[in-house]
Design a protein around this motif. Structure first.
Motif, PDB file in Angstrom:
ATOM      1  N   LEU A  28      51.487  14.359 -39.293  1.00 18.03           N
ATOM      2  CA  LEU A  28      52.079  13.071 -38.930  1.00 18.03           C
ATOM      3  C   LEU A  28      51.064  12.191 -38.204  1.00 18.03           C
ATOM      4  CD1 LEU A  28      54.566  11.258 -38.783  1.00 18.03           C
ATOM      5  CD2 LEU A  28      55.179  12.409 -36.653  1.00 18.03           C
ATOM      6  N   GLN A  29      50.295  12.794 -37.311  1.00 17.73           N
ATOM      7  CA  GLN A  29      49.269  12.028 -36.589  1.00 17.73           C
ATOM      8  C   GLN A  29      48.211  11.497 -37.550  1.00 17.73           C
ATOM      9  OE1 GLN A  29      49.450  11.139 -33.327  1.00 17.73           O
ATOM     10  NE2 GLN A  29      47.774   9.789 -33.929  1.00 17.73           N
ATOM     11  N   LEU A  30      47.815  12.310 -38.538  1.00 22.47           N
ATOM     12  CA  LEU A  30      46.842  11.867 -39.537  1.00 22.47           C
ATOM     13  C   LEU A  30      47.390  10.678 -40.339  1.00 22.47           C
ATOM     14  CD1 LEU A  30      44.115  12.251 -40.956  1.00 22.47           C
ATOM     15  CD2 LEU A  30      45.229  13.932 -42.445  1.00 22.47           C
ATOM     16  N   CYS A  31      48.658  10.739 -40.715  1.00 24.00           N
ATOM     17  CA  CYS A  31      49.270   9.620 -41.452  1.00 24.00           C
ATOM     18  C   CYS A  31      49.334   8.366 -40.580  1.00 24.00           C
ATOM     19  CB  CYS A  31      50.675  10.007 -41.936  1.00 24.00           C
ATOM     20  SG  CYS A  31      50.672  11.269 -43.210  1.00 24.00           S
ATOM     21  N   LEU A  32      49.685   8.536 -39.318  1.00 18.54           N
ATOM     22  CA  LEU A  32      49.713   7.384 -38.408  1.00 18.54           C
ATOM     23  C   LEU A  32      48.315   6.806 -38.204  1.00 18.54           C
ATOM     24  CD1 LEU A  32      52.267   8.648 -35.732  1.00 18.54           C
ATOM     25  CD2 LEU A  32      52.626   6.895 -37.484  1.00 18.54           C
ATOM     26  N   ASP A  33      47.304   7.673 -38.134  1.00 20.11           N
ATOM     27  CA  ASP A  33      45.919   7.199 -38.007  1.00 20.11           C
ATOM     28  C   ASP A  33      45.505   6.393 -39.237  1.00 20.11           C
ATOM     29  OD1 ASP A  33      45.743   8.389 -35.554  1.00 20.11           O
ATOM     30  OD2 ASP A  33      44.621  10.155 -36.266  1.00 20.11           O
ATOM     31  N   ILE A  34      45.894   6.872 -40.408  1.00 18.08           N
ATOM     32  CA  ILE A  34      45.587   6.135 -41.645  1.00 18.08           C
ATOM     33  C   ILE A  34      46.236   4.752 -41.600  1.00 18.08           C
ATOM     34  CG2 ILE A  34      45.982   6.073 -44.146  1.00 18.08           C
ATOM     35  CD1 ILE A  34      45.704   9.139 -44.130  1.00 18.08           C
ATOM     36  N   TYR A  35      47.474   4.699 -41.150  1.00 23.29           N
ATOM     37  CA  TYR A  35      48.182   3.422 -41.056  1.00 23.29           C
ATOM     38  C   TYR A  35      47.488   2.473 -40.073  1.00 23.29           C
ATOM     39  CZ  TYR A  35      51.837   0.079 -39.899  1.00 23.29           C
ATOM     40  OH  TYR A  35      52.539  -1.079 -39.660  1.00 23.29           O
ATOM     41  N   LEU A  36      47.121   2.981 -38.897  1.00 26.37           N
ATOM     42  CA  LEU A  36      46.474   2.140 -37.889  1.00 26.37           C
ATOM     43  C   LEU A  36      45.101   1.643 -38.351  1.00 26.37           C
ATOM     44  CD1 LEU A  36      47.409   4.058 -34.613  1.00 26.37           C
ATOM     45  CD2 LEU A  36      48.280   1.847 -35.395  1.00 26.37           C
ATOM     46  N   VAL A  37      44.348   2.522 -39.010  1.00 23.03           N
ATOM     47  CA  VAL A  37      43.021   2.137 -39.498  1.00 23.03           C
ATOM     48  C   VAL A  37      43.156   1.070 -40.585  1.00 23.03           C
ATOM     49  CG1 VAL A  37      41.023   3.017 -40.771  1.00 23.03           C
ATOM     50  CG2 VAL A  37      41.917   4.298 -38.841  1.00 23.03           C
ATOM     51  N   ARG A  38      44.168   1.197 -41.431  1.00 27.06           N
ATOM     52  CA  ARG A  38      44.396   0.182 -42.469  1.00 27.06           C
ATOM     53  C   ARG A  38      44.744  -1.156 -41.829  1.00 27.06           C
ATOM     54  NH1 ARG A  38      48.611   1.781 -46.722  1.00 27.06           N
ATOM     55  NH2 ARG A  38      46.855   2.978 -47.485  1.00 27.06           N
ATOM     56  N   GLU A  39      45.598  -1.128 -40.801  1.00 26.04           N
ATOM     57  CA  GLU A  39      45.981  -2.362 -40.115  1.00 26.04           C
ATOM     58  C   GLU A  39      44.787  -3.027 -39.444  1.00 26.04           C
ATOM     59  OE1 GLU A  39      49.017  -4.012 -39.922  1.00 26.04           O
ATOM     60  OE2 GLU A  39      49.542  -2.629 -41.542  1.00 26.04           O
ATOM     61  N   SER A  40      43.853  -2.219 -38.949  1.00 26.92           N
ATOM     62  CA  SER A  40      42.689  -2.802 -38.266  1.00 26.92           C
ATOM     63  C   SER A  40      41.600  -3.243 -39.246  1.00 26.92           C
ATOM     64  CB  SER A  40      42.116  -1.802 -37.251  1.00 26.92           C
ATOM     65  OG  SER A  40      41.590  -0.679 -37.926  1.00 26.92           O
ATOM     66  N   GLY A  41      41.749  -2.890 -40.508  1.00 26.51           N
ATOM     67  CA  GLY A  41      40.805  -3.362 -41.517  1.00 26.51           C
ATOM     68  C   GLY A  41      39.588  -2.491 -41.714  1.00 26.51           C
ATOM     69  N   GLU A  42      39.550  -1.316 -41.136  1.00 25.64           N
ATOM     70  CA  GLU A  42      38.415  -0.411 -41.300  1.00 25.64           C
ATOM     71  C   GLU A  42      38.641   0.445 -42.557  1.00 25.64           C
ATOM     72  OE1 GLU A  42      37.163   1.641 -37.805  1.00 25.64           O
ATOM     73  OE2 GLU A  42      38.111   0.130 -36.524  1.00 25.64           O
ATOM     74  N   LEU A  43      38.295  -0.123 -43.701  1.00 21.90           N
ATOM     75  CA  LEU A  43      38.625   0.482 -44.974  1.00 21.90           C
ATOM     76  C   LEU A  43      37.844   1.758 -45.268  1.00 21.90           C
ATOM     77  CD1 LEU A  43      39.032  -2.757 -47.094  1.00 21.90           C
ATOM     78  CD2 LEU A  43      40.760  -1.453 -45.874  1.00 21.90           C
ATOM     79  N   LEU A  97      39.890   9.222 -44.068  1.00 19.76           N
ATOM     80  CA  LEU A  97      41.102   9.894 -43.581  1.00 19.76           C
ATOM     81  C   LEU A  97      42.061  10.214 -44.729  1.00 19.76           C
ATOM     82  CD1 LEU A  97      41.835   7.896 -40.298  1.00 19.76           C
ATOM     83  CD2 LEU A  97      40.915  10.216 -40.514  1.00 19.76           C
ATOM     84  N   PHE A  98      42.150   9.292 -45.668  1.00 18.87           N
ATOM     85  CA  PHE A  98      43.024   9.530 -46.820  1.00 18.87           C
ATOM     86  C   PHE A  98      42.493  10.690 -47.668  1.00 18.87           C
ATOM     87  CE2 PHE A  98      44.947   8.605 -50.964  1.00 18.87           C
ATOM     88  CZ  PHE A  98      46.274   8.519 -50.575  1.00 18.87           C
ATOM     89  N   ALA A  99      41.182  10.777 -47.828  1.00 18.85           N
ATOM     90  CA  ALA A  99      40.578  11.900 -48.563  1.00 18.85           C
ATOM     91  C   ALA A  99      40.877  13.214 -47.854  1.00 18.85           C
ATOM     92  CB  ALA A  99      39.078  11.678 -48.704  1.00 18.85           C
ATOM     93  N   LYS A 100      40.871  13.195 -46.526  1.00 25.94           N
ATOM     94  CA  LYS A 100      41.195  14.401 -45.757  1.00 25.94           C
ATOM     95  C   LYS A 100      42.643  14.811 -45.994  1.00 25.94           C
ATOM     96  CE  LYS A 100      40.547  16.269 -41.138  1.00 25.94           C
ATOM     97  NZ  LYS A 100      40.063  15.987 -39.795  1.00 25.94           N
TER      98      LYS A 100
END
Length: 185
Positions: A128-143, A149-152
């Motif tokens: 769940l934390q990994l999914c939330l991190d992916i969401y936050l990174v997407r929102e911040s624009g760090e593609l 993270l998505f590959a992980k």
């Protein structure tokens, strides 16, 4: 062929208003055993029936809801199996119930084996934390970080052994097992 069929004559008399001749029994009209496919096609099953008991008799009764003098009467046929020969058995009913219950259980549990691994994860906090991190990174624009993270996440779901290590309960973890090492592809 000058013989008159008595069943045909009786049905004709009933249709002409002689309802006191009800019911009419037509012998050996319906097969006792039918096989119905998924497409709805029914066929006679010869292997299950003996030669004398392969078909059942049906009783036809013409019913009416009005009076003879009224022109607005409605009529319909009731069709019943003639069970006076003792065709019905508890074995047939038992078999039907067993088949129905087994079909319902099969439908309920079909495909469960492929989801057990995901449904019974003991501790999904890290996922769940990994999914939330992916969401936050997407929102911040760090593609680029999002892609890593998505590959992980994909690697975890493709590797059951690594997924088990990641979802292990906290009391089973040892300090050296905090971050499982796995090559991300």
């Amino acid at each position: 062929d000058g013989k008159v069929n008595p069943i045909r004559t009786r049905l004709a008399n009933i249709l002409n208003g002689s309802l006191h001749l009800n019911p009419v029994t037509i012998p050996d009209l319906l097969p006792k055993f039918l096989k119905v496919t998924n497409k709805g096609q029914a066929s006679y099953v010869k292997q299950l029936a003996s030669e004398k008991d392969g078909f059942v008799d049906l009783n036809f009764t013409l019913q009416s809801d009005g009076f003879q003098s009224l022109s607005s009467t409605q009529e319909w046929w009731e069709v019943e199996e003639d069970c006076s020969k003792g065709n019905f058995s508890i074995v047939g009913m038992y078999t039907t119930i067993v088949l129905l219950v087994s079909k319902m259980l099969r439908i309920h549990f079909a495909g469960v084996s492929s989801t057990i691994m995901f449904d019974d994860m003991p501790n999904v906090d890290r996922l769940l934390q990994l999914c939330l991190d992916i969401y936050l990174v997407r929102e911040s624009g760090e593609l680029e970080l999002e892609e890593d993270l998505f590959a992980k996440l994909i690697f975890l779901f493709r590797s059951p052994e690594t997924l088990i290590k990641w979802t292990r309960p906290k009391e089973e973890e040892t300090p050296e097992q905090e971050e499982p090492q796995g090559e991300i592809q």
